[in-house]
Motif scaffolding. Structure first.
Motif, mmCIF file in Angstrom:
data_model
loop_
_atom_site.group_PDB
_atom_site.id
_atom_site.type_symbol
_atom_site.label_atom_id
_atom_site.label_comp_id
_atom_site.label_asym_id
_atom_site.label_seq_id
_atom_site.Cartn_x
_atom_site.Cartn_y
_atom_site.Cartn_z
ATOM 1 N N GLY A 21 0.776 -1.218 0.000
ATOM 2 C CA GLY A 21 0.000 0.000 0.000
ATOM 3 C C GLY A 21 0.819 1.285 0.000
ATOM 4 O O GLY A 21 0.278 2.344 -0.269
ATOM 5 N N LEU A 22 2.106 1.207 0.298
ATOM 6 C CA LEU A 22 2.939 2.408 0.205
ATOM 7 C C LEU A 22 3.533 2.448 -1.204
ATOM 8 O O LEU A 22 4.295 1.570 -1.588
ATOM 9 C CB LEU A 22 4.057 2.406 1.240
ATOM 10 C CG LEU A 22 3.704 2.939 2.613
ATOM 11 C CD1 LEU A 22 4.926 2.932 3.529
ATOM 12 C CD2 LEU A 22 3.116 4.320 2.561
ATOM 13 N N VAL A 23 3.168 3.467 -1.933
ATOM 14 C CA VAL A 23 3.600 3.565 -3.329
ATOM 15 C C VAL A 23 5.063 3.982 -3.415
ATOM 16 O O VAL A 23 5.611 4.592 -2.496
ATOM 17 C CB VAL A 23 2.704 4.546 -4.125
ATOM 18 C CG1 VAL A 23 1.275 4.020 -4.207
ATOM 19 C CG2 VAL A 23 2.734 5.923 -3.515
ATOM 20 N N ARG A 24 5.651 3.643 -4.529
ATOM 21 C CA ARG A 24 7.079 3.920 -4.756
ATOM 22 C C ARG A 24 7.400 5.405 -4.567
ATOM 23 O O ARG A 24 8.436 5.758 -4.018
ATOM 24 C CB ARG A 24 7.462 3.443 -6.154
ATOM 25 C CG ARG A 24 8.920 3.559 -6.474
ATOM 26 C CD ARG A 24 9.208 2.819 -7.787
ATOM 27 N NE ARG A 24 10.564 2.982 -8.224
ATOM 28 C CZ ARG A 24 11.608 2.343 -7.719
ATOM 29 N NH1 ARG A 24 11.426 1.490 -6.729
ATOM 30 N NH2 ARG A 24 12.814 2.530 -8.190
ATOM 31 N N LYS A 25 6.511 6.280 -5.024
ATOM 32 C CA LYS A 25 6.729 7.720 -4.901
ATOM 33 C C LYS A 25 6.847 8.119 -3.429
ATOM 34 O O LYS A 25 7.699 8.925 -3.062
ATOM 35 C CB LYS A 25 5.592 8.479 -5.583
ATOM 36 C CG LYS A 25 5.762 9.973 -5.562
ATOM 37 C CD LYS A 25 4.628 10.656 -6.311
ATOM 38 C CE LYS A 25 4.787 12.155 -6.250
ATOM 39 N NZ LYS A 25 3.720 12.853 -6.949
ATOM 40 N N LYS A 26 6.005 7.557 -2.588
ATOM 41 C CA LYS A 26 6.056 7.851 -1.144
ATOM 42 C C LYS A 26 7.374 7.349 -0.552
ATOM 43 O O LYS A 26 8.000 8.044 0.255
ATOM 44 C CB LYS A 26 4.858 7.198 -0.436
ATOM 45 C CG LYS A 26 4.805 7.411 1.053
ATOM 46 C CD LYS A 26 4.404 8.816 1.401
ATOM 47 C CE LYS A 26 4.084 8.952 2.881
ATOM 48 N NZ LYS A 26 3.615 10.272 3.225
ATOM 49 N N LEU A 27 7.795 6.157 -0.933
ATOM 50 C CA LEU A 27 9.042 5.589 -0.429
ATOM 51 C C LEU A 27 10.235 6.455 -0.847
ATOM 52 O O LEU A 27 11.133 6.717 -0.038
ATOM 53 C CB LEU A 27 9.216 4.158 -0.911
ATOM 54 C CG LEU A 27 8.171 3.160 -0.393
ATOM 55 C CD1 LEU A 27 8.316 1.819 -1.098
ATOM 56 C CD2 LEU A 27 8.277 3.001 1.104
ATOM 57 N N LYS A 28 10.244 6.906 -2.088
ATOM 58 C CA LYS A 28 11.320 7.786 -2.558
ATOM 59 C C LYS A 28 11.297 9.102 -1.777
ATOM 60 O O LYS A 28 12.349 9.662 -1.455
ATOM 61 C CB LYS A 28 11.186 8.062 -4.068
ATOM 62 C CG LYS A 28 11.464 6.855 -4.922
ATOM 63 C CD LYS A 28 12.940 6.530 -4.905
ATOM 64 C CE LYS A 28 13.254 5.419 -5.876
ATOM 65 N NZ LYS A 28 14.632 4.969 -5.746
#
Length: 157
Positions: free
Chosen positions: A122-129
């Motif tokens: 549920g945590l999108v790549r954009k959020k992780l970056k």
């Protein structure tokens, strides 16, 4: 004069409750009749701090008992908190709490900038970056906290 002169969970100097930190201490205090309304209010505040992820120097569980002493942390926009714990283990890292995902366990290494844990569903790549960028932007402060608590400088490798 103290409101509760014979209560070991009451500070006579400040005429205020002393924090009851564990379930065992609470049970002992309750059995002895030492839990006051002020203690109950403090525990309710602890629960609220935990539920609403309020920045505090102490980490609480969902019952309002102490689970960790967080000596350093910073709140970022979007309900993100970065924390460095004083009694943590190597490698140097920062814990990330995301208010919208309280169950997520996220840690980023301060020496490499890489995640130590798999990304929760549920945590999108954009959020992780974005989280990695936030750690990079605040690296000097975070690495300083790590060095202050652990004595080891953070060497970027």
């Amino acid at each position: 004069m103290s409101k509760h002169p014979d209560n070991p969970w009451w500070c006579p100097e400040h005429d205020a409750p002393r924090m009851i930190m564990t379930r065992e201490e609470w049970d002992d205090a309750a059995e002895a009749g030492h839990v006051t309304p002020e203690h109950v209010m403090q525990r309710l505040k602890n629960i609220a701090d935990h539920v609403f992820d309020n920045e505090t120097s102490i980490g609480f569980d969902d019952e309002g008992f102490v689970v960790s002493l967080t000596a350093a942390g910073m709140s970022l926009p979007g309900g993100v908190t970065l924390c460095v714990y004083p009694n943590d283990h190597p490698p140097p890292h920062v814990h990330i709490r995301v208010r919208s995902r309280p169950e997520a366990k996220l840690r980023i290494r301060l020496d490499t900038g890489e995640f130590m844990d798999d990304a929760p569903d549920g945590l999108v790549r954009k959020k992780l970056k974005g989280l990695q960028a936030a750690v990079r932007e605040n690296h000097t402060v975070l690495a300083g906290w790590w060095q202050e608590y652990h004595g080891d400088p953070v060497v970027i490798g």
